[in-house]
Design a protein around this motif. Sequence first.
Motif, short mmCIF file in Angstrom:
data_model
loop_
_atom_site.label_atom_id
_atom_site.label_comp_id
_atom_site.label_asym_id
_atom_site.label_seq_id
_atom_site.Cartn_x
_atom_site.Cartn_y
_atom_site.Cartn_z
N ASP A 1 -7.75 -0.81 -12.05
CA ASP A 1 -8.48 0.16 -11.23
C ASP A 1 -8.83 -0.39 -9.86
OD1 ASP A 1 -8.35 1.99 -13.25
OD2 ASP A 1 -10.31 1.45 -14.10
N ALA A 2 -9.30 -1.62 -9.82
CA ALA A 2 -9.66 -2.22 -8.53
C ALA A 2 -8.43 -2.36 -7.64
CB ALA A 2 -10.31 -3.59 -8.75
N LEU B 1 -2.34 -8.63 -10.89
CA LEU B 1 -1.83 -9.66 -11.79
C LEU B 1 -2.66 -9.73 -13.08
CD1 LEU B 1 -0.99 -12.53 -9.27
CD2 LEU B 1 0.63 -11.08 -10.52
N LYS B 2 -3.83 -9.12 -13.07
CA LYS B 2 -4.71 -9.19 -14.23
C LYS B 2 -4.36 -8.13 -15.28
CE LYS B 2 -8.60 -10.90 -11.50
NZ LYS B 2 -10.00 -10.63 -11.04
N GLY B 3 -3.80 -6.99 -14.86
CA GLY B 3 -3.51 -5.96 -15.85
C GLY B 3 -2.76 -4.80 -15.24
N TYR B 4 -2.22 -3.94 -16.13
CA TYR B 4 -1.42 -2.80 -15.72
C TYR B 4 -2.31 -1.73 -15.11
CZ TYR B 4 1.40 1.43 -16.18
OH TYR B 4 2.06 2.61 -15.94
N TYR C 1 -3.71 -5.52 6.80
CA TYR C 1 -3.02 -4.90 5.66
C TYR C 1 -2.72 -5.93 4.59
CZ TYR C 1 0.81 -3.25 2.79
OH TYR C 1 1.62 -2.95 1.71
N PHE C 2 -2.20 -7.09 5.00
CA PHE C 2 -1.86 -8.11 4.00
C PHE C 2 -3.12 -8.71 3.37
CE2 PHE C 2 2.43 -8.37 6.02
CZ PHE C 2 3.15 -8.09 4.88
N ALA C 3 -4.22 -8.74 4.11
CA ALA C 3 -5.48 -9.21 3.50
C ALA C 3 -5.89 -8.28 2.36
CB ALA C 3 -6.56 -9.29 4.57
N LEU C 4 -5.76 -6.97 2.60
CA LEU C 4 -6.08 -6.00 1.55
C LEU C 4 -5.03 -6.03 0.44
CD1 LEU C 4 -7.20 -3.03 3.83
CD2 LEU C 4 -8.68 -4.46 2.39
N ALA C 5 -3.74 -6.17 0.85
CA ALA C 5 -2.68 -6.21 -0.16
C ALA C 5 -2.82 -7.44 -1.04
CB ALA C 5 -1.32 -6.19 0.53
N ASP C 6 -3.26 -8.56 -0.47
CA ASP C 6 -3.49 -9.77 -1.27
C ASP C 6 -4.54 -9.51 -2.35
OD1 ASP C 6 -1.61 -11.16 0.17
OD2 ASP C 6 -3.06 -12.17 1.48
N GLN C 7 -5.58 -8.79 -1.96
CA GLN C 7 -6.61 -8.46 -2.95
C GLN C 7 -6.04 -7.55 -4.04
OE1 GLN C 7 -10.10 -6.83 -1.03
NE2 GLN C 7 -10.08 -8.43 0.59
N SER C 8 -5.21 -6.59 -3.62
CA SER C 8 -4.61 -5.68 -4.60
C SER C 8 -3.70 -6.44 -5.55
CB SER C 8 -3.83 -4.59 -3.87
OG SER C 8 -3.13 -3.78 -4.79
N LYS D 1 -7.37 1.06 -6.43
CA LYS D 1 -8.31 1.56 -5.43
C LYS D 1 -8.01 0.95 -4.06
CE LYS D 1 -13.23 1.97 -4.44
NZ LYS D 1 -14.61 1.67 -4.91
N ILE D 2 -7.75 -0.36 -4.07
CA ILE D 2 -7.45 -1.02 -2.79
C ILE D 2 -6.10 -0.58 -2.25
CG2 ILE D 2 -6.99 -3.24 -1.69
CD1 ILE D 2 -8.98 -4.47 -3.69
N SER D 3 -5.09 -0.56 -3.15
CA SER D 3 -3.72 -0.25 -2.72
C SER D 3 -3.61 1.18 -2.22
CB SER D 3 -2.76 -0.46 -3.89
OG SER D 3 -1.44 -0.13 -3.51
N ASN D 4 -4.26 2.11 -2.93
CA ASN D 4 -4.15 3.51 -2.54
C ASN D 4 -5.26 3.95 -1.59
OD1 ASN D 4 -1.87 3.87 -4.13
ND2 ASN D 4 -3.11 4.36 -5.95
N GLY D 5 -6.15 3.03 -1.27
CA GLY D 5 -7.26 3.36 -0.39
C GLY D 5 -7.13 2.68 0.96
#
Length: 341
Positions: free
Chosen positions: A144-145, A138-141, A126-133, A148-152
């Motif tokens: 989309d990516a 941090l790049k923008g409001y 989970y934290f590996a995916l959350a780190d990606q999210s 997608k990760i957070s809600n997927g």
Amino acid sequence: MRLLNNMRLMTKLAVPVAIFVAISVGLIALARTGLETMATDTQELVEVDAARLRMLLQLSADVNQATIAEKNILADRVIESRPTYASRYEDEKKITLKDTDALVASAHTPEIRAAYDTLKSLIANYFALADQSVAHGLKGYMDDAAMKISNGEARDVRMKVMGLLNEQVDQSTKALELSTKEAKDLAEWTSLTLIVSAVIGLAAAVMLIGAIVVYGIVRPLSGITEAMARLADGDLTVQVTGSERKDEVGRLARSLQVFKDNAVEARRLAAEQEAENDAKMRRAQMLDQLTRQFEANVSTMTHELSSAASELEGTARLMTGVADRARQQSVGVASAAEQTS
């Protein structure tokens, strides 16, 4: 019972007292063992089951806090404040991983350890995916990516984590309830055991005291008392029992036996004296009878001799008369002869 008869009175009374003390010591030892077991179970209840449940609930809260921090990064419109949420996310992540390691370390059975290892693996995923999210967020409001990760995938893994956490919470809650019930049952069993043991022990001590008093003291003393009463009434045929005993009752029985033997001997001597007196009386009566008979015989003989003497005197007088007449006749004859010549 023979061994009991050979004991002194104080020793007999000391036996049930010793048994009572032994029972009391046993009850104390049993109570101490039960209390120690209860203390161990209670300690396990507090330190293991309750602590594990607390760690599971805390871990669930940690995951939620990390998720909230991750969602705040994605939802914050102010780019400058996102690093603050990112820092908070990292803090929550460290806390969650630390609590996960502590939870795994608390496992005391292979089954629980396997479940916690699975939970740890899911949290790491989970934290590996959350780190990606977070990195995309941090790049923008509402990147989309990141969304997608957070809600997927991240949400799916997090749901598995929460599902496994809820399952472990339910199991820990049931284990805690079971441990509580076992502790309660142990307390009731210990209490019941102490009560039953105390009742049985006290009953055994009372029964033993009663048996010692009845069979070792009361009955023998009653027998000796009855024998003394019969001896006092002059019944020397009574049997004195208990003289072979080595206790105080035996001493009384032996003393009573001596008293009986002396009474029997006194009666024998009295009987012999009475027989001797009877013999003397019979001899005296016989001598008196012989004396009376002798006196009667002497009186009879004296009377007969007196009669014979009277007869002899009469005969002598008669013979004297005859002699006088013969002499006179002789004189007459002589005179006649002289005249004739």
